[in-house]
Structure formats: C-alpha cells, structure tokens
Scaffold this motif. Structure first.
Motif, short mmCIF file in Angstrom:
data_model
loop_
_atom_site.label_atom_id
_atom_site.label_comp_id
_atom_site.label_asym_id
_atom_site.label_seq_id
_atom_site.Cartn_x
_atom_site.Cartn_y
_atom_site.Cartn_z
N GLY A 1 0.79 -1.23 0.00
CA GLY A 1 0.00 0.00 0.00
C GLY A 1 0.82 1.28 0.00
O GLY A 1 0.29 2.36 -0.25
N LYS A 2 2.11 1.19 0.29
CA LYS A 2 2.96 2.38 0.32
C LYS A 2 3.63 2.65 -1.03
O LYS A 2 4.05 3.77 -1.29
CB LYS A 2 4.06 2.23 1.38
N ILE A 3 3.76 1.62 -1.84
CA ILE A 3 4.45 1.74 -3.12
C ILE A 3 3.44 1.41 -4.21
O ILE A 3 3.06 0.24 -4.38
CB ILE A 3 5.68 0.79 -3.19
N HIS B 1 12.62 3.26 -4.38
CA HIS B 1 11.53 3.93 -3.65
C HIS B 1 11.91 4.09 -2.17
O HIS B 1 12.47 3.17 -1.57
CB HIS B 1 10.24 3.12 -3.78
N PRO B 2 11.62 5.23 -1.54
CA PRO B 2 11.99 5.46 -0.14
C PRO B 2 11.44 4.41 0.84
O PRO B 2 12.15 4.02 1.77
CB PRO B 2 11.38 6.84 0.16
N ALA C 1 14.74 -2.10 3.32
CA ALA C 1 16.03 -2.73 2.98
C ALA C 1 17.10 -2.44 4.03
O ALA C 1 17.95 -3.29 4.31
CB ALA C 1 16.49 -2.24 1.61
N LYS C 2 17.03 -1.27 4.64
CA LYS C 2 17.99 -0.91 5.70
C LYS C 2 17.83 -1.84 6.90
O LYS C 2 18.81 -2.36 7.43
CB LYS C 2 17.78 0.55 6.11
#
Length: 147
Positions: free
Chosen positions: A81-83, A122-123, A129-130
């Motif tokens: 839902g964020k991307i 994408h942020p 990923a971090k």
C-alpha cells in the motif's frame, strides 16, 4: 455471377479464363477478408496479454528464532500500500527450517522491469532494505516474466 462450390471451382478453372476471373476474384476477396479478421483478432489478443514481472527473494536471517522471523516478515509486508507500482507482495515463512535453508520468501509483482527498478529506489523500500540488511545473513533472488 456464377456461384460454384470448391469442387466446381477447381473443375471449371481448367475450362477457360472467363470463369477464372468471374469466380476466383470474389472467392479470394472473401478468403482475404476472413484471414484479415482472423489476424486482427490474433493481434488484439496479443495486445491484451499482460506481462507481469515476478521477483522472488529468498532471505536467510542471522538470528533464526521465530520472533526475529516474524518481525522481518512484518517489516517486509509493511511496504504493501505504500508503493503504488508494487502490484502484489507476499512473504512466506519456511515450514522446514534448517541450517542450510532460507527463512523467508519475498514475492513481489510488477507491470514492467522499469517498475521493478523504480521499486528498488523507492523510499519505503529503502527503509525496509535498511532494516533487512541489518538482520540478513544471505539472500538469493530470481526474477521472471509471466504472461
């Protein structure tokens, strides 16, 4: 105009040029139109076939306890839902854990390879990923196209 069956048409072809021009031209025109409609239908089907890119990522975590696996699974699913270019996301846990197996399978789907590339930068993905990079031991990726 003389209407002839296919058999009559072949039989009368040998008789003379007049029947050839009178019977063949309309028949070929009909066949050509049918073929054109068939090809147009095939092209339309080809255009309607949607290609989807599926990316599978196997993840093996440093700490393989249940809580750590569940947290990583939740973090991965938080991208849903964020991307907007991410068409589908699924995270599955391995039901046969072991030292030589992976813990999680991340399955993501995109409309194109360009969308996959945009997803990678994408942020929201970079944030996930971090975190995953901090708990990850090893990973394997397999990307393919489905129609």
């Amino acid at each position: 105009m003389i209407k002839l069956s296919n058999y009559q048409f072949i039989k009368h072809l040998e008789v003379g040029e007049f029947l050839f021009w009178e019977a063949v031209i309309p028949l070929f025109a009909k066949l050509r139109m049918k073929r054109w409609h068939h090809l147009a239908a095939q092209r339309k089907l080809l255009l309607e076939v949607k290609i989807m890119i599926v990316n599978n990522v196997l993840l093996k975590l440093k700490n393989q306890d249940k809580n750590n696996i569940n947290k990583a699974q939740g973090v991965l699913l938080s991208m849903k839902g964020k991307i907007n270019i991410l068409q589908d996301i699924q995270v599955e846990e391995n039901v046969r854990p072991g030292k030589s197996t992976y813990d999680l399978l991340l399955i993501t789907k995109y409309a194109s390879l360009e969308d996959l590339d945009a997803y990678l930068t994408h942020p929201a993905h970079l944030e996930v990923a971090k975190y995953i990079g901090g708990v990850l031991d090893t990973q394997a990726s397999f990307c393919y196209e489905i129609k």
